[in-house]
Design an enzyme around this catalytic site. Structure first.
Site, mmCIF file in Angstrom:
data_model
loop_
_atom_site.group_PDB
_atom_site.id
_atom_site.type_symbol
_atom_site.label_atom_id
_atom_site.label_comp_id
_atom_site.label_asym_id
_atom_site.label_seq_id
_atom_site.Cartn_x
_atom_site.Cartn_y
_atom_site.Cartn_z
ATOM 1 N N ASP A 31 -5.473 -35.687 -2.263
ATOM 2 C CA ASP A 31 -5.673 -36.401 -3.522
ATOM 3 C C ASP A 31 -6.806 -35.819 -4.358
ATOM 4 O O ASP A 31 -6.938 -36.148 -5.538
ATOM 5 C CB ASP A 31 -5.966 -37.878 -3.242
ATOM 6 C CG ASP A 31 -4.820 -38.562 -2.530
ATOM 7 O OD1 ASP A 31 -3.678 -38.411 -2.994
ATOM 8 O OD2 ASP A 31 -5.053 -39.217 -1.509
ATOM 9 N N HIS A 86 -10.520 -38.299 5.662
ATOM 10 C CA HIS A 86 -9.134 -38.527 6.075
ATOM 11 C C HIS A 86 -9.145 -39.237 7.414
ATOM 12 O O HIS A 86 -10.026 -39.013 8.255
ATOM 13 C CB HIS A 86 -8.382 -37.194 6.189
ATOM 14 C CG HIS A 86 -6.899 -37.337 6.287
ATOM 15 N ND1 HIS A 86 -6.260 -37.575 7.484
ATOM 16 C CD2 HIS A 86 -5.925 -37.298 5.339
ATOM 17 C CE1 HIS A 86 -4.957 -37.657 7.274
ATOM 18 N NE2 HIS A 86 -4.726 -37.500 5.989
ATOM 19 N N ARG A 132 -3.144 -29.143 2.212
ATOM 20 C CA ARG A 132 -2.462 -29.506 0.976
ATOM 21 C C ARG A 132 -3.400 -29.376 -0.218
ATOM 22 O O ARG A 132 -3.000 -28.932 -1.307
ATOM 23 C CB ARG A 132 -1.908 -30.930 1.070
ATOM 24 C CG ARG A 132 -0.876 -31.112 2.180
ATOM 25 C CD ARG A 132 -0.457 -32.573 2.320
ATOM 26 N NE ARG A 132 -1.590 -33.427 2.673
ATOM 27 C CZ ARG A 132 -1.554 -34.757 2.733
ATOM 28 N NH1 ARG A 132 -0.434 -35.397 2.449
ATOM 29 N NH2 ARG A 132 -2.617 -35.445 3.067
ATOM 30 N N HIS A 180 -3.083 -46.542 -0.243
ATOM 31 C CA HIS A 180 -2.144 -45.489 0.140
ATOM 32 C C HIS A 180 -1.886 -44.556 -1.039
ATOM 33 O O HIS A 180 -2.633 -43.607 -1.259
ATOM 34 C CB HIS A 180 -0.843 -46.122 0.647
ATOM 35 C CG HIS A 180 0.102 -45.174 1.316
ATOM 36 N ND1 HIS A 180 -0.230 -43.878 1.645
ATOM 37 C CD2 HIS A 180 1.399 -45.327 1.726
ATOM 38 C CE1 HIS A 180 0.799 -43.283 2.218
ATOM 39 N NE2 HIS A 180 1.808 -44.136 2.269
ATOM 40 N N SER A 208 3.982 -45.781 4.027
ATOM 41 C CA SER A 208 5.287 -45.576 3.401
ATOM 42 C C SER A 208 6.320 -45.107 4.409
ATOM 43 O O SER A 208 7.468 -45.584 4.411
ATOM 44 C CB SER A 208 5.181 -44.591 2.240
ATOM 45 O OG SER A 208 4.611 -43.363 2.638
#
Length: 467
Positions: A404, A348, A357, A302, A272
């Site tokens: 996520d 990751h 996060r 993504h 993105s």
């Protein structure tokens, strides 16, 4: 300082289509921010010019054939000012780790989630705003969120079965007629003034993103009803977005602020961010660039990962019920691998530790609703899976959770169970980062991207000659 508005007609009548007017902004904080950038930009430009002059012919690193084939992974090939991802620390915004941001950034609740407006200021300028500056930016973003009635009607006309990300991308693209940069470029503008003409667009894209996203939500899930009125006009960006989606608890306001901050930026190589930069390098205006960014974010590899992760947790609840235990988690992980799948939310491309996060999201859930069964499951998986994965597949480089692995569970707590919409939330957040970066791309005069390419046969010949 100027912002763009639809020109009003006599007696408050509906503005004429395509009638645009540039009027002075009442907000001096944004003007002050633009002044800070005007001071910073020549300094950074000087550093960049020194780099090109004194070090331009130096070789940074060798490129492996596998990197050329493998999507340029790990190749250093971009200047990206706003954030940097570390394998050991996670993302840093302007040199500040997320742990530091959680402690130092201004917030609307004492000890609460950072204010997204404050992090926008940080991404652009490298500094945190003071209270007055923050309050002024809240007002300015609200003023800039204006969307023409014909654009609103266009969004409401989209088929209800059209994917939310498609509607979001098209809705933002429909705002492109308000681009100040496009107007100035057509009129003729010096290259060293590009960033000034683009400043309003970048701020406006951020401001309008949540309203377009809320219109999409209401179009699909609430039969196109009008957005809720702002009974409290002092609502900040995160709270206002939650309110437009129909959520008005203080906990949801805080979660939305946290979600927006944690997902804002992730350096320049992700799809993105890179799509935004690539399209912008052709001097496409920020609306065009951001729409491209959203189209990349919509891909299954993504922005859809949070949905897949939540579905995996719900598989456990469906299979074992609310009285699951850690042995059930182990069994389901093995079943997942035996089925030829991977455990979503774990691993990751860059990180080699638990994603900060994820940590901050899990802390939020355990603090605000510790008895929520789904949050307890997320926590239990965190205790089990990082130790289990290397035993099942020793080649796994990173068995730790990423962002996520928790975000969907937090949204589910509040009843936001429209999975297809989750990526739109991600997109609203990402607007803050990619627009800040795009502004700096123009400020530094970075050129159009045009990497070289090679055929498979040509690459094979090159590889043979290296032996």
């Amino acid at each position: 300082m100027f912002s763009i508005r639809r020109a009003a007609t006599k007696m408050g009548a509906r503005p004429a289509k395509n009638s645009l007017q540039i009027i002075p902004s009442r907000n001096f904080a944004i003007h002050k921010l633009k002044g800070k950038l005007a001071e910073m930009i020549p300094v950074v430009q000087g550093r960049l010019n020194t780099l090109k002059k004194e070090h331009g012919d130096k070789v940074l690193e060798t490129v492996k054939v596998n990197q050329v084939i493998g999507g340029m992974r790990g190749m250093t090939g971009l200047v990206y000012e706003t954030s940097k991802l570390s394998a050991t620390e996670g993302i840093r915004y302007r040199g500040h780790s997320l742990d530091e941001i959680m402690k130092m950034a201004p917030s609307f609740v004492e000890g609460g989630s950072p204010a997204p407006e404050g992090i926008l200021w940080l991404l652009l300028s490298g500094e945190y705003p003071n209270k007055q500056e923050l309050d002024d930016v809240v007002i300015d973003l609200k003023e800039r969120s204006y969307i023409p009635e014909e654009t609103i009607e266009l969004i409401r006309s989209f088929p209800k079965n059209m994917h939310p990300m498609t509607q979001f991308s098209m809705g933002m693209l429909a705002c492109q007629s308000m681009s100040t940069f496009a107007q100035h470029y057509r009129a003729g503008i010096a290259k060293n003034k590009y960033w000034e003409a683009m400043f309003d667009d970048c701020i406006n894209v951020v401001a309008k993103s949540s309203k377009v996203a809320a219109l999409v939500f209401n179009n699909i899930y609430h039969d196109g009803k009008h957005l809720p009125e702002f009974f409290d006009d002092k609502l900040d960006f995160g709270a206002k977005y939650a309110h437009m989606l129909g959520y008005d608890s203080e906990d949801m306001y805080e979660l939305m602020r946290l979600y927006l901050v944690l997902h804002m930026d992730h350096e320049g190589g992700n799809v993105s961010a890179h799509a935004n930069r690539l399209v912008g390098s052709a001097l496409s205006d920020p609306y065009l660039s951001f729409s491209a960014s959203l189209n990349g974010l919509a891909g299954p590899l993504h922005g859809l990962a949070n949905q897949e992760c939540l579905r995996w947790y719900l598989e456990i609840l469906d299979k074992y019920g609310k009285h699951w235990n850690k042995d059930d988690i182990v069994e389901h992980v093995h079943h997942t691998f035996d089925s030829g799948r991977v455990v979503p939310g774990y691993g990751h491309a860059v990180l080699r530790k638990t994603d900060p996060r994820f940590t901050h999201q899990l802390e939020f859930g355990l603090t605000h609703f510790p008895t929520d069964n789904l949050i307890q499951l997320v926590n239990a998986c965190y205790e089990v899976i990082p130790e289990l994965l290397p035993k099942i597949k020793p080649s796994i480089a990173n068995p730790y959770p990423n962002v996520d692995a928790c975000s969907g569970a937090l949204l589910m707590h509040f009843g936001l169970n429209q999975f297809d919409y989750y990526t739109v939330l991600f997109g609203v957040s990402r607007a803050f980062g990619v627009m800040s970066s795009l502004l700096w791309d123009r400020a530094l005069g970075l050129p159009i991207e045009r990497p070289g390419s090679v055929t498979v046969e040509g690459l094979l010949e090159k590889a043979k000659n290296l032996d």
